[in-house]
Scaffold this motif. Structure first.
Motif, PDB file in Angstrom:
ATOM      1  N   ILE A 167     -18.212  14.976 -14.684  1.00 49.89           N
ATOM      2  CA  ILE A 167     -18.653  13.596 -14.941  1.00 49.89           C
ATOM      3  C   ILE A 167     -17.478  12.625 -14.851  1.00 49.89           C
ATOM      4  O   ILE A 167     -17.581  11.538 -14.259  1.00 49.89           O
ATOM      5  CB  ILE A 167     -19.325  13.508 -16.327  1.00 49.89           C
ATOM      6  CG1 ILE A 167     -20.662  14.257 -16.304  1.00 49.89           C
ATOM      7  CG2 ILE A 167     -19.542  12.054 -16.740  1.00 49.89           C
ATOM      8  CD1 ILE A 167     -21.296  14.401 -17.671  1.00 49.89           C
ATOM      9  N   ALA A 168     -16.338  13.018 -15.423  1.00 46.27           N
ATOM     10  CA  ALA A 168     -15.150  12.156 -15.383  1.00 46.27           C
ATOM     11  C   ALA A 168     -14.638  11.982 -13.959  1.00 46.27           C
ATOM     12  O   ALA A 168     -14.316  10.866 -13.525  1.00 46.27           O
ATOM     13  CB  ALA A 168     -14.055  12.743 -16.275  1.00 46.27           C
ATOM     14  N   THR A 169     -14.577  13.084 -13.209  1.00 53.40           N
ATOM     15  CA  THR A 169     -14.061  13.041 -11.844  1.00 53.40           C
ATOM     16  C   THR A 169     -14.946  12.200 -10.932  1.00 53.40           C
ATOM     17  O   THR A 169     -14.468  11.361 -10.165  1.00 53.40           O
ATOM     18  CB  THR A 169     -13.946  14.472 -11.281  1.00 53.40           C
ATOM     19  OG1 THR A 169     -13.085  15.238 -12.130  1.00 53.40           O
ATOM     20  CG2 THR A 169     -13.377  14.458  -9.882  1.00 53.40           C
ATOM     21  N   GLY A 170     -16.248  12.435 -11.006  1.00 53.17           N
ATOM     22  CA  GLY A 170     -17.168  11.650 -10.179  1.00 53.17           C
ATOM     23  C   GLY A 170     -17.131  10.180 -10.541  1.00 53.17           C
ATOM     24  O   GLY A 170     -17.174   9.307  -9.662  1.00 53.17           O
ATOM     25  N   GLY A 171     -17.012   9.881 -11.843  1.00 57.78           N
ATOM     26  CA  GLY A 171     -17.009   8.488 -12.287  1.00 57.78           C
ATOM     27  C   GLY A 171     -15.838   7.695 -11.750  1.00 57.78           C
ATOM     28  O   GLY A 171     -15.988   6.527 -11.372  1.00 57.78           O
TER      29      GLY A 171
END
Length: 474
Positions: A125-129
């Motif tokens: 989630i952090a990487t995609g965001g």
């Protein structure tokens, strides 16, 4: 700007708000996960229902999840930035969309017995965001008069994404099961997929095109369908007809404009490295505050007040998106109205960047002071500005000072280095077992933050050097 331009910009802000810096709302969701009994098996005596009594092993596990997710967010910037610059928007955003969707799906299917899924879920989630933020910065080329304001507003939306986990907590407190909340978020992650192929370009934004054909996916699809229909009716094409792809030719024009400043030259610039150090220091200060927030208030407030301050964290930082454009508007104003007409545009940009960096540095110092004086309310208000200003200032510096064609890779290198530097946060987390050690760590961070003022100092020195050189030539 066309209607599609406006729609793309508006949905970009909405997308980053819903899927961007969600991980920075960690204190809100951590509170919920503790109540649900996640990682409680690590404790000798699990917490009673309805109370917050995490043991040291419990806190260490949550801190590790947050640390790994924020580090992965930063480190992933360099490979995704490279893919974005070389292979285009659709390819890089497809990877980001997959990571985001799969991450939310993992949260939707996990339980306290499978708490280990928190690690890959939060990392995805952090990487995609982050890449939703990076890929949308290119839209600033459509707002030439308010370029800095848009970049800061976009970063403000990224920071305000903490509202997602805060609203998850509000829904949980109102009686909605946590699994249902995460299932809803997994369904909501379809939105970036639609934006990618309808309102984003296949490669890069083409600001010098007279029409939207080739600029956005929806127009490219319609144009392709129309061209296919024409080709099926007329199998022959005139020999003197130009077969060149308008998007490719426009991209070539953009490359030619910036060929005088190569990626290697950008990386050799001293200001690039001081900008990198500025982010490293500021980001470590930020993630240490976020990761230790619950621990900090537990040390200085009674247990029955922790829930109040966890909610207050979410309420105050929701406004980060409103505060973010302030620094951008200041930068645009300085660039536009700075000095007389004889000053070069580059010098004006440097002056604007100096102001934004200096303001961000001052806010960073004030944040350290509020933490050291145990001013919870003051620290939250200052944090509201600092989070937006930090990311916005760094992104704005790269966008204004270097060719946009290298933005993805320069942004990636900067965030990659900051991610590696932020590995220190976990060691700092382990050293704050009591309020005395917590104060020592914060004094050290204050000293390091003061040193980061080297960056705005070098910017203003270069601005005056450029002005002096221009006067000498004249």
């Amino acid at each position: 700007m066309t209607v599609l331009d406006t729609l793309s910009i508006f949905t970009a802000l909405l997308e980053v708000l819903l899927q961007g810096g969600v991980i920075y709302g960690w204190p809100s969701i951590q509170f919920v996960l503790i109540q649900e009994g996640y990682f409680a098996l690590n404790c000798s005596s699990p917490p009673d229902n309805g109370t917050i009594t995490p043991c040291s092993s419990d806190e260490a596990s949550f801190n590790l999840v947050f640390s790994l997710a924020t580090v992965a967010l930063m480190i992933s910037a360099i490979p995704l930035g490279y893919i974005f610059d070389i292979f285009g928007t659709w390819t890089s955003r497809s990877i980001a969309c997959f990571l985001s969707t799969f991450g939310w799906t993992l949260l939707a299917v996990m339980s306290p017995q499978t708490a280990g899924l928190l690690f890959p879920a939060m990392i995805m989630i952090a990487t995609g965001g982050l890449h939703f933020l990076v890929s949308n910065v290119q839209l600033s080329d459509l707002t030439t008069n308010f370029k800095s304001a848009y970049i800061f507003l976009l970063n403000g939306a990224f920071d305000s994404a903490i509202v997602v986990f805060f609203l998850n907590k509000v829904a949980y407190d109102s009686g909605i099961h946590l699994t249902s909340v995460f299932q809803f978020m997994a369904c909501l992650s379809v939105f970036p997929w639609l934006r990618t192929f309808l309102l984003m370009p296949k490669n890069k934004i083409l600001v010098d095109k007279d029409s939207s054909v080739g600029r956005y996916g929806i127009m490219e699809i319609l144009h392709f369908a129309k061209r296919t229909e024409i080709n099926s009716s007329f199998n022959l094409q005139s020999p003197d007809q130009d077969n060149s792809n308008p998007e490719e030719s426009s991209n070539n024009n953009t490359q030619n404009k910036n060929k005088e400043l190569s990626l290697k030259s950008c990386l050799k610039s001293p200001l690039f490295w001081t900008n990198l150090i500025f982010l490293c220091v500021g980001y470590l200060r930020l993630v240490f505050y976020l990761g230790s927030y619950i621990t900090w208030i537990s040390q200085i407030q009674p247990p029955d007040r922790i829930d109040f301050f966890a909610n207050l964290f979410g309420y105050i930082l929701i406004a980060a998106g409103l505060a973010a454009p302030i620094n951008g508007v200041i930068c645009d104003a300085v660039v536009k109205y700075s000095g007389d007409s004889n000053i070069s545009q580059n010098t004006r940009k440097l002056r604007g960047l100096f102001v934004t960096m200096f303001i961000t540095g001052c806010i960073e110092i004030i944040l350290n002071i509020t933490v050291l004086t145990h001013s919870i309310y003051g620290s939250l208000v200052i944090l509201l500005f600092f989070r937006s200003f930090l990311f916005g200032s760094v992104a704005n510096f790269l966008a204004l000072n270097f060719p946009m064609v290298h933005f993805g890779q320069l942004y990636g290198v900067t965030f990659f280095a900051a991610g590696l530097f932020s590995l220190l946060q976990y060691a700092l987390f382990l050293s704050i077992e009591n309020s005395y050690l917590f104060s020592i760590v914060n004094y050290l961070l204050l000293a390091v933050c003061i040193l980061s003022f080297v960056h705005p100092a070098l910017i203003i020195v270069k601005a005056y050097t450029n002005k002096a050189s221009a006067v000498t030539r004249n």
